[in-house]
Enzyme design. Structure first.
Site, PDB file in Angstrom:
ATOM      1  N   ASP A 328      86.152  94.412  94.661  1.00  6.40           N
ATOM      2  CA  ASP A 328      85.937  94.081  96.049  1.00  6.40           C
ATOM      3  C   ASP A 328      84.521  93.491  96.089  1.00  6.40           C
ATOM      4  O   ASP A 328      83.752  93.679  95.157  1.00  6.40           O
ATOM      5  CB  ASP A 328      86.041  95.397  96.831  1.00  6.40           C
ATOM      6  CG  ASP A 328      85.584  95.266  98.248  1.00  6.40           C
ATOM      7  OD1 ASP A 328      86.097  94.381  98.935  1.00  6.40           O
ATOM      8  OD2 ASP A 328      84.727  96.050  98.666  1.00  6.40           O
ATOM      9  N   ASP A 521      84.457  99.753  97.485  1.00  8.46           N
ATOM     10  CA  ASP A 521      83.476 100.658  98.072  1.00  8.46           C
ATOM     11  C   ASP A 521      84.151 101.718  98.931  1.00  8.46           C
ATOM     12  O   ASP A 521      83.496 102.518  99.561  1.00  8.46           O
ATOM     13  CB  ASP A 521      82.421  99.895  98.870  1.00  8.46           C
ATOM     14  CG  ASP A 521      83.019  99.145 100.044  1.00  8.46           C
ATOM     15  OD1 ASP A 521      84.258  99.118 100.169  1.00  8.46           O
ATOM     16  OD2 ASP A 521      82.256  98.577 100.834  1.00  8.46           O
TER      17      ASP A 521
HETATM   18  P1  ADP Z   1      85.301  92.815 101.600  1.00  5.90           P
HETATM   19  O1  ADP Z   1      86.600  92.501 100.988  1.00  5.90           O
HETATM   20  O2  ADP Z   1      84.262  91.789 101.245  1.00  5.90           O
HETATM   21  O3  ADP Z   1      84.804  94.202 101.363  1.00  5.90           O
HETATM   22  P2  ADP Z   1      86.393  93.475 104.229  1.00  5.90           P
HETATM   23  O4  ADP Z   1      87.851  93.407 103.900  1.00  5.90           O
HETATM   24  O5  ADP Z   1      85.813  94.804 104.462  1.00  5.90           O
HETATM   25  O6  ADP Z   1      85.496  92.661 103.185  1.00  5.90           O
HETATM   26  O7  ADP Z   1      86.138  92.579 105.504  1.00  5.90           O
HETATM   27  C1  ADP Z   1      86.518  91.231 105.503  1.00  5.90           C
HETATM   28  C2  ADP Z   1      85.921  90.456 106.642  1.00  5.90           C
HETATM   29  O8  ADP Z   1      86.409  90.954 107.874  1.00  5.90           O
HETATM   30  C3  ADP Z   1      84.444  90.537 106.729  1.00  5.90           C
HETATM   31  O9  ADP Z   1      83.807  89.577 105.931  1.00  5.90           O
HETATM   32  C4  ADP Z   1      84.214  90.284 108.220  1.00  5.90           C
HETATM   33  O10 ADP Z   1      84.260  88.899 108.486  1.00  5.90           O
HETATM   34  C5  ADP Z   1      85.411  90.919 108.861  1.00  5.90           C
HETATM   35  N1  ADP Z   1      85.127  92.290 109.309  1.00  5.90           N
HETATM   36  C6  ADP Z   1      85.656  93.420 108.802  1.00  5.90           C
HETATM   37  N2  ADP Z   1      85.207  94.508 109.444  1.00  5.90           N
HETATM   38  C7  ADP Z   1      84.337  94.050 110.381  1.00  5.90           C
HETATM   39  C8  ADP Z   1      83.525  94.666 111.386  1.00  5.90           C
HETATM   40  N3  ADP Z   1      83.473  95.993 111.518  1.00  5.90           N
HETATM   41  N4  ADP Z   1      82.767  93.868 112.147  1.00  5.90           N
HETATM   42  C9  ADP Z   1      82.802  92.531 112.003  1.00  5.90           C
HETATM   43  N5  ADP Z   1      83.526  91.898 111.104  1.00  5.90           N
HETATM   44  C10 ADP Z   1      84.303  92.628 110.295  1.00  5.90           C
HETATM   45 MG    MG Z   2      84.692  96.251 101.217  1.00  6.27          MG
END
Ligand code: ADP
Ligand code: MG
Length: 628
Positions: A328, A521
């Site tokens: 991730d 994470d």
């Molecule tokens: P990663 O795979 O990089 O860990 P996530 O799946 O957690 O990312 O989130 C993907 C995207 O969704 C983020 O880059 C953001 O654009 C959006 N996002 C997720 N959760 C939030 C939040 N709490 N507030 C704002 N944007 C969010």
């Molecule tokens: Mg993540």
């Protein structure tokens, strides 16, 4: 040494002295027999008793049975042949017990070693009462109580520091030897040692829910998850022991019968029974039965000493075969601490936009949320926020002061039907909609962890064939990070469910022998962590979701530890295989020698105890992990 081991040692010494003394006493006949029975019972009564109990409970074939039959048989044979040679039977029992003693001593020692390494269990918590400190059981401290931790003491319960500043040593938790600073306002996890200042901590969890308790539970339960090798050994022993018993019986009976009736020569019952008894002594499988679980146990202990929690020996085995590592991005390869780089196209006051974002995010545990709250910088008044809705991988929608606020990526805007303006900067873009209208976007950016690039290199060096990054973030950022780190493949703009699908696709492209690890994470990655062959979570210093969903937890979030964990697991498995081959190999050689009459019972018992001691010593090597 505990009491049991001390009594055993005493019995060994008494029996040995008696046995040597008897060598010099020239008695014969029944008196000799009875005198020899004294050291025999001193050293072997418990084995005989266990063998007898085994027969009574219809679980006949175990080591105790083998030893009992072999020694009783040898004594009976000496009686029958009237040669008065009882020494051998007593000595066999004696050496067997020496082996058992050594084994229990070694196991006890390595267990103690591990709990010493994991010396994180706090015995008490200090509570201030009428100006005096009172020691109480950490279990009795309620959430929200204020506890005092003095220099040199362990932090017993997770909480927030409300007063004081100090340096913390978290090495028992993370394997990280550098102390870190803590001050009022910081979160603090249990299990660290407070080194310099007095801290007042407001607890945020109960003791049972605190990091320390979780980790201890984990380590204590780890040995109950059996690996395939361990299963193999217990199945092996179940078939093997009866098999050798019947083989011994055949060896005692068939050759004399053939000689008598087939060849017309003397049967020599004594010789063949003796060979059969030797065969029984040789075949005792204790070296295997003890050293394999001990190797895994030591491997898990060594890993936790390095800050890698492995939840069971089966995971250690899978880890050693890892060939594909899927990451991730946010919080795993990057720090997950975003800085605001710019605010574009804001239709309202920029500070107000950040305020809306921070408030709407008040309930989210996503790194983005924490960063926006930090950018806002003021205390969050949660009573201003209602109707919070977090859409995993998209963002959040909430009512702030009664106004609908949406903060998230392009998908979230599509979801609520708001047109948004694409941003040309590289970074994570938080689009904002206020009251159903587009209100601009906040550009935030994250930095990669200092060891990420090196971690990928280390993985490649340790034989990982393919590295993949999956992220919900925008393509531009994803590709930039992957390029910087040298990751083979990137897939971006994925929802948590898409990540599961991608992992399933990747699972199809590899052979059964190659294992796939997912490293996340823990925040909204739980489904992928479960789906992968092995889920590795950044411990995020106590993130419950991570610790629960994963099979392996990296306590200090350092991606370098992935390669280290793989190396530890390989070393452990190598030791396991060495022990299996060594023990079975020596056994087979001795069995063959015993069957043709070259090996006698003395050689047999030396081979058995010797193999066991070497195998146990080899197993303990798994405990020692080179510091990077
Ligand atoms: P990663 O795979 O990089 O860990 P996530 O799946 O957690 O990312 O989130 C993907 C995207 O969704 C983020 O880059 C953001 O654009 C959006 N996002 C997720 N959760 C939030 C939040 N709490 N507030 C704002 N944007 C969010
Ligand atoms: Mg993540």
């Amino acid at each position: 040494m505990n009491k049991k081991q001390r009594t055993m040692l005493l019995r060994i010494i008494v029996a040995a002295v008696l046995l040597i003394a008897l060598k010099f006493i020239p008695v014969t006949g029944w008196l000799r027999f009875i005198l020899y029975l004294i050291p025999y019972f001193v050293i072997g009564y418990d084995i005989l008793l266990k063998a007898f109990k085994g027969i009574k409970n219809h679980q006949v074939f175990d080591e105790n049975f083998l030893m009992a039959v072999a020694t009783v048989g040898a004594i009976a044979l000496a009686l029958y042949e009237q040669n008065g040679d009882y020494t051998e039977a007593v000595a066999v029992m004696l050496f067997y017990q020496v082996g058992e003693w050594f084994q229990s001593y070694a196991v006890g020692k390595s267990r103690r070693n591990i709990s010493e390494l994991m010396d994180i269990r706090p015995d008490y918590a200090n509570i201030e009462k009428d100006g005096k400190l009172e020691k109480v059981d950490p279990d009795e401290v309620e959430i929200g109580s204020v506890i005092v931790v003095q220099p040199g003491e362990k932090v017993p319960i997770d909480g927030t520091i409300i007063e004081g500043a100090s340096t913390l040593n978290a090495s028992a938790l993370t394997g990280e030897s550098l102390p870190r600073d803590a001050k009022a306002g910081d979160e603090i996890i249990s299990g660290c040692i407070n080194m310099t200042g007095v801290l007042k901590i407001k607890t945020t969890k109960e003791f049972g829910e605190s990091t320390v308790s979780k980790i201890l539970d984990l380590v204590e339960n780890a040995s109950s998850r059996k690996s395939r090798s361990e299963d193999f050994i217990s199945r092996f022993a179940r078939i093997y022991t009866p098999a050798v018993c019947y083989a011994a019986l055949a060896l005692a009976v068939l050759p004399p019968l053939v000689r008598m009736f087939g060849m017309g020569i003397p049967a020599e019952w004594g010789t063949w029974i003796y060979r059969a008894l030797t065969f029984l002594v040789i075949s005792c499988p204790c070296a295997l039965v003890i050293s394999i679980p001990l190797s895994f146990f030591a491997g898990i202990g060594g890993a936790s000493n390095a800050g890698v929690l492995v939840k069971g020996s089966n995971y250690l085995e899978t880890l050693s075969k890892t060939k594909i590592v899927v990451f991730d991005k946010t919080g795993t390869l990057t720090q997950g601490v975003f800085e605001v780089n710019g605010i574009h196209h804001s239709s309202i006051d920029e500070a107000k936009l950040v305020e809306y974002a921070a408030l709407a995010e008040s309930a989210s545990s996503h790194p983005i949320s924490k960063s926006l709250q930090k950018a806002y910088g003021k205390e969050i008044d949660r009573s201003r926020v209602t109707d919070i809705q977090e859409i995993s991988g998209n963002g959040v929608i909430a009512k702030v002061d009664g106004v609908e606020v949406a903060a998230g990526n392009g998908k979230l805007m599509d979801h609520i039907g708001v047109n948004y303006i694409n941003c040309h900067s590289v970074g994570t873009i938080i689009h904002m909609a206020v009251d159903g209208k587009y209100a601009g976007h906040i550009v935030i950016s994250d930095i990669v962890k200092p060891h990420s690039a090196e971690a990928i290199k280390e993985l490649k060096a340790s034989g990982v064939r393919r590295t993949v990054m999956l992220t919900g973030d925008a393509r531009k950022v994803a590709e930039q990070v992957a390029g910087e780190l040298g990751i083979d493949e990137v897939y971006s703009e994925l929802l948590p469910a898409d990540k599961v699908e991608k992992v399933e696709e990747l699972l199809k492209t590899r052979s059964e022998k190659e294992k796939l690890a997912f490293v996340g994470d823990g925040i909204n990655d739980a489904p992928v962590l479960r789906r992968a062959d092995i889920g590795i979570a950044m411990g995020a210093m106590g993130s419950d979701a991570a610790i629960e969903a994963a099979d392996v937890v990296l306590m200090d979030d350092d991606p370098m530890k992935i390669a280290k964990a793989i190396r530890i697991s390989r070393k452990c498995l190598r030791i396991v295989y060495q022990n299996i081959v060594f023990a079975i190999g020596i056994k087979l050689i001795c069995l063959a020698l015993g069957a043709v009459g070259i090996a006698n019972m003395w050689l047999a018992i030396f081979a058995d105890v010797g193999v066991m001691i070497l195998a146990v010593l080899n197993a303990i090597r798994a405990l020692f992990v080179k510091k990077l």
